[in-house]
Design an enzyme around this catalytic site. Structure first.
Site, PDB file in Angstrom:
ATOM      1  N   CYS A 116      43.877  96.814  57.769  1.00 32.54           N
ATOM      2  CA  CYS A 116      45.138  97.144  58.419  1.00 32.54           C
ATOM      3  C   CYS A 116      44.893  97.465  59.893  1.00 32.54           C
ATOM      4  O   CYS A 116      44.086  98.335  60.218  1.00 32.54           O
ATOM      5  CB  CYS A 116      45.766  98.341  57.711  1.00 32.54           C
ATOM      6  SG  CYS A 116      47.117  99.119  58.604  1.00 32.54           S
ATOM      7  N   GLU A 117      45.591  96.769  60.781  1.00 30.43           N
ATOM      8  CA  GLU A 117      45.358  96.993  62.201  1.00 30.43           C
ATOM      9  C   GLU A 117      46.004  98.285  62.705  1.00 30.43           C
ATOM     10  O   GLU A 117      45.769  98.706  63.838  1.00 30.43           O
ATOM     11  CB  GLU A 117      45.854  95.814  63.034  1.00 30.43           C
ATOM     12  CG  GLU A 117      47.340  95.598  63.045  1.00 30.43           C
ATOM     13  CD  GLU A 117      47.732  94.366  63.842  1.00 30.43           C
ATOM     14  OE1 GLU A 117      48.760  94.428  64.526  1.00 30.43           O
ATOM     15  OE2 GLU A 117      47.021  93.340  63.792  1.00 30.43           O
ATOM     16  N   HIS A 118      46.816  98.924  61.877  1.00 25.79           N
ATOM     17  CA  HIS A 118      47.462 100.174  62.272  1.00 25.79           C
ATOM     18  C   HIS A 118      46.588 101.394  61.995  1.00 25.79           C
ATOM     19  O   HIS A 118      46.655 102.390  62.720  1.00 25.79           O
ATOM     20  CB  HIS A 118      48.800 100.332  61.551  1.00 25.79           C
ATOM     21  CG  HIS A 118      49.774  99.246  61.870  1.00 25.79           C
ATOM     22  ND1 HIS A 118      50.688  98.761  60.953  1.00 25.79           N
ATOM     23  CD2 HIS A 118      49.969  98.524  63.004  1.00 25.79           C
ATOM     24  CE1 HIS A 118      51.395  97.793  61.515  1.00 25.79           C
ATOM     25  NE2 HIS A 118      50.979  97.640  62.746  1.00 25.79           N
ATOM     26  N   HIS A 119      45.793 101.347  60.919  1.00 27.92           N
ATOM     27  CA  HIS A 119      44.968 102.496  60.554  1.00 27.92           C
ATOM     28  C   HIS A 119      43.498 102.145  60.323  1.00 27.92           C
ATOM     29  O   HIS A 119      42.687 103.037  60.058  1.00 27.92           O
ATOM     30  CB  HIS A 119      45.520 103.172  59.286  1.00 27.92           C
ATOM     31  CG  HIS A 119      46.882 103.750  59.468  1.00 27.92           C
ATOM     32  ND1 HIS A 119      48.031 103.063  59.120  1.00 27.92           N
ATOM     33  CD2 HIS A 119      47.294 104.938  59.981  1.00 27.92           C
ATOM     34  CE1 HIS A 119      49.085 103.807  59.398  1.00 27.92           C
ATOM     35  NE2 HIS A 119      48.675 104.936  59.919  1.00 27.92           N
ATOM     36  N   GLN A 157      49.962  91.942  56.961  1.00 29.25           N
ATOM     37  CA  GLN A 157      50.009  90.939  55.895  1.00 29.25           C
ATOM     38  C   GLN A 157      50.953  89.797  56.221  1.00 29.25           C
ATOM     39  O   GLN A 157      50.690  88.636  55.867  1.00 29.25           O
ATOM     40  CB  GLN A 157      50.393  91.587  54.565  1.00 29.25           C
ATOM     41  CG  GLN A 157      50.281  90.645  53.365  1.00 29.25           C
ATOM     42  CD  GLN A 157      50.459  91.361  52.048  1.00 29.25           C
ATOM     43  OE1 GLN A 157      50.070  92.527  51.910  1.00 29.25           O
ATOM     44  NE2 GLN A 157      51.044  90.698  51.071  1.00 29.25           N
ATOM     45  N   HIS A 185      47.495  98.121  50.048  1.00 29.10           N
ATOM     46  CA  HIS A 185      47.156  98.626  51.380  1.00 29.10           C
ATOM     47  C   HIS A 185      46.676 100.067  51.262  1.00 29.10           C
ATOM     48  O   HIS A 185      47.429 100.947  50.828  1.00 29.10           O
ATOM     49  CB  HIS A 185      48.379  98.552  52.299  1.00 29.10           C
ATOM     50  CG  HIS A 185      48.818  97.161  52.608  1.00 29.10           C
ATOM     51  ND1 HIS A 185      48.851  96.655  53.898  1.00 29.10           N
ATOM     52  CD2 HIS A 185      49.234  96.142  51.809  1.00 29.10           C
ATOM     53  CE1 HIS A 185      49.286  95.396  53.876  1.00 29.10           C
ATOM     54  NE2 HIS A 185      49.522  95.076  52.616  1.00 29.10           N
ATOM     55  N   CYS A 187      46.247 102.094  53.542  1.00 29.76           N
ATOM     56  CA  CYS A 187      46.995 102.991  54.424  1.00 29.76           C
ATOM     57  C   CYS A 187      48.193 103.587  53.695  1.00 29.76           C
ATOM     58  O   CYS A 187      48.666 104.676  54.042  1.00 29.76           O
ATOM     59  CB  CYS A 187      47.440 102.270  55.688  1.00 29.76           C
ATOM     60  SG  CYS A 187      48.482 100.828  55.423  1.00 29.76           S
TER      61      CYS A 187
END
Length: 225
Positions: A116-119, A157, A185, A187
């Protein structure tokens, strides 16, 4: 390399691995994304991760911890995010369809391991891909390699699903491609709502798969959906 400081981010890389994709489908990269060697990146990341561990209060002289910064850096560059490097883009070779196979070809349950590019925590799941053969077919392992190439980078995704579909359309010279990803995920599972029971499904249907509801239903039936 502990004092390594990257330049400020700029627009998506113009000479990077995704130039054949529409701009909105390209993984955001700086223009100097490939200016450093892998070894240099590993040294720099190890230095920064060592500082993170230090700030967390961990004892980096401990036998179990002292090698962790380098291990994490090597994992990031050579494993988790190897799909950022265009040198790893798989060559998809086509073969003449001598058997005149005209039915849907499905490769299901392809392992997806992404991040996940956010977390920066894992996305784990399965991808199912299908296409309608014409004059040519593709070696089955190449479908797996395309999925793995785009998965092995920081991702969302929705973009991953479309990147795989567009790569297959480009490689197979047909729009008749279907991609469905089902994933968990971490996250969602390990932070925030801490929901360990939900999953995420995304799909992209091109050509005949987008136009023919019966064909889509057959694809879903064949992958057990």
């Amino acid at each position: 390399m502990d004092n390594f400081n990257p330049t400020e981010p700029v627009s998506s890389h113009s000479d990077g691995p995704d130039t054949h994709l529409a701009p909105e489908l390209r993984t955001p990269l700086r223009d100097d994304a490939f200016a450093l060697t892998d070894d240099t990146k590993i040294d720099a990341i190890a230095g920064h991760f060592r500082e993170i561990m230090h700030l967390l209060g961990l004892d980096l002289t401990d036998d179990s911890l002292k090698g962790t910064p380098h291990r994490v850096a090597k994992m990031y560059v050579q494993e988790w995010f190897r799909g950022l490097n265009p040198e790893h883009r798989p060559e998809v070779r086509l073969f003449e369809n001598r058997y005149n196979y005209q039915q849907m070809l499905v490769e299901r349950d392809i392992t997806v391991f992404s991040c996940c590019e956010h977390h920066f925590v894992p996305i784990i799941g399965k991808a199912h891909v299908a296409y309608l053969p014409g004059e040519h077919v593709v070696g089955l392992s190449k479908l797996n390699r395309v999925v793995q190439y785009y998965a092995r980078r920081p991702q969302v995704q929705e973009r991953l699903t479309r990147q795989i579909a567009e790569e297959l359309k480009n490689a197979l010279h047909t729009d008749d491609v279907a991609v469905l990803i089902e994933a968990d995920h971490l996250c969602v599972m390990s932070r925030g709502v801490n929901d360990t029971s939900s999953g995420t499904l995304t799909a992209e249907y091109g050509g005949a798969f987008g136009q023919d509801a019966q064909l889509r239903q057959e694809f879903l039936r064949l992958i057990g959906k």
